[in-house]
Design a protein around this motif. Structure first.
Motif, PDB file in Angstrom:
ATOM      1  N   ALA A 163      -4.701  15.692  23.304  1.00 21.86           N
ATOM      2  CA  ALA A 163      -5.135  14.449  22.666  1.00 21.86           C
ATOM      3  C   ALA A 163      -4.094  13.961  21.659  1.00 21.86           C
ATOM      4  O   ALA A 163      -3.783  12.763  21.608  1.00 21.86           O
TER       5      ALA A 163
ATOM      6  N   LEU B 131      -1.162  12.456  23.521  1.00 25.05           N
ATOM      7  CA  LEU B 131      -1.519  11.135  24.042  1.00 25.05           C
ATOM      8  C   LEU B 131      -1.494  10.088  22.933  1.00 25.05           C
ATOM      9  O   LEU B 131      -0.935   9.000  23.105  1.00 25.05           O
ATOM     10  N   ARG B 132      -2.099  10.405  21.793  1.00 22.88           N
ATOM     11  CA  ARG B 132      -2.121   9.464  20.665  1.00 22.88           C
ATOM     12  C   ARG B 132      -0.702   9.124  20.202  1.00 22.88           C
ATOM     13  O   ARG B 132      -0.381   7.965  19.935  1.00 22.88           O
TER      14      ARG B 132
ATOM     15  N   TYR C 249      -1.553   6.160  23.524  1.00 27.38           N
ATOM     16  CA  TYR C 249      -2.784   6.106  24.318  1.00 27.38           C
ATOM     17  C   TYR C 249      -3.967   6.481  23.431  1.00 27.38           C
ATOM     18  O   TYR C 249      -3.798   7.073  22.376  1.00 27.38           O
TER      19      TYR C 249
ATOM     20  N   PRO D 189      -7.164   8.577  23.620  1.00 32.29           N
ATOM     21  CA  PRO D 189      -8.139   9.482  24.220  1.00 32.29           C
ATOM     22  C   PRO D 189      -9.454   9.458  23.459  1.00 32.29           C
ATOM     23  O   PRO D 189      -9.484   9.174  22.258  1.00 32.29           O
TER      24      PRO D 189
ATOM     25  N   LEU E  96     -11.920  15.994  27.758  1.00 29.60           N
ATOM     26  CA  LEU E  96     -11.663  14.721  27.101  1.00 29.60           C
ATOM     27  C   LEU E  96     -11.331  13.714  28.187  1.00 29.60           C
ATOM     28  O   LEU E  96     -10.939  14.075  29.291  1.00 29.60           O
ATOM     29  N   ARG E  97     -11.543  12.457  27.877  1.00 28.37           N
ATOM     30  CA  ARG E  97     -11.222  11.363  28.796  1.00 28.37           C
ATOM     31  C   ARG E  97     -10.268  10.419  28.093  1.00 28.37           C
ATOM     32  O   ARG E  97     -10.360  10.220  26.883  1.00 28.37           O
ATOM     33  N   VAL E  98      -9.389   9.850  28.902  1.00 23.98           N
ATOM     34  CA  VAL E  98      -8.449   8.866  28.383  1.00 23.98           C
ATOM     35  C   VAL E  98      -8.251   7.807  29.463  1.00 23.98           C
ATOM     36  O   VAL E  98      -8.130   8.141  30.640  1.00 23.98           O
TER      37      VAL E  98
ATOM     38  N   ASP F 142      -6.239   5.371  31.767  1.00 22.94           N
ATOM     39  CA  ASP F 142      -4.847   5.226  32.193  1.00 22.94           C
ATOM     40  C   ASP F 142      -4.415   3.780  31.940  1.00 22.94           C
ATOM     41  O   ASP F 142      -5.214   2.973  31.440  1.00 22.94           O
TER      42      ASP F 142
ATOM     43  N   GLN G 110      -9.942  12.388  33.405  1.00 24.91           N
ATOM     44  CA  GLN G 110     -10.590  13.492  32.692  1.00 24.91           C
ATOM     45  C   GLN G 110      -9.646  14.681  32.643  1.00 24.91           C
ATOM     46  O   GLN G 110      -9.012  15.014  33.642  1.00 24.91           O
TER      47      GLN G 110
END
Length: 112
Positions: free
Chosen positions: A69, A72-73, A77, A79, A91-93, A95, A102
């Protein structure tokens, strides 16, 4: 990370037989029988009871989800939160097209 497509079906047993004929071997099954793992050379197919025909892209990781996460941040992105699930944590983010992806960290003792 390992690729983990999730295929939803109203008849998990029939789908398990179908993919077994294609060459996948059934693996762990959830205690209530709502889903089956079918390991493959390059990942795993998960068959889940649900809306027939729906498919979801997921990944399995051994890395702490908080680290995923944060990465990604840092890349811009957004999440969602890390959630406790019946199989471990996830966790989900979204696209770049806005489709949720997932990422799962499994605790196999919880569901096998």
């Amino acid at each position: 990370m390992r690729v983990l497509p999730i295929r939803y079906s109203s008849d998990v047993e029939a789908m398990t037989r179908f993919y077994a004929v294609l060459g996948l071997t059934p693996g762990p099954v959830s205690r209530p029988g709502g889903w089956v793992e079918m390991p493959a050379d390059a990942g795993m197919l998960a068959l889940h009871r649900g809306d027939a025909g729906r498919c979801e892209l997921a990944f399995e990781t051994d890395e702490p989800l908080e680290d995923v996460a944060n990465r990604l941040r840092a890349a811009g992105y957004a999440p969602g939160p890390v959630l406790d699930e019946g199989f471990g944590r996830s966790l989900r983010v979204p696209d770049p097209d806005g489709v949720p992806v997932q990422i799962n960290a499994y605790d196999r003792e919880l569901y096998t």
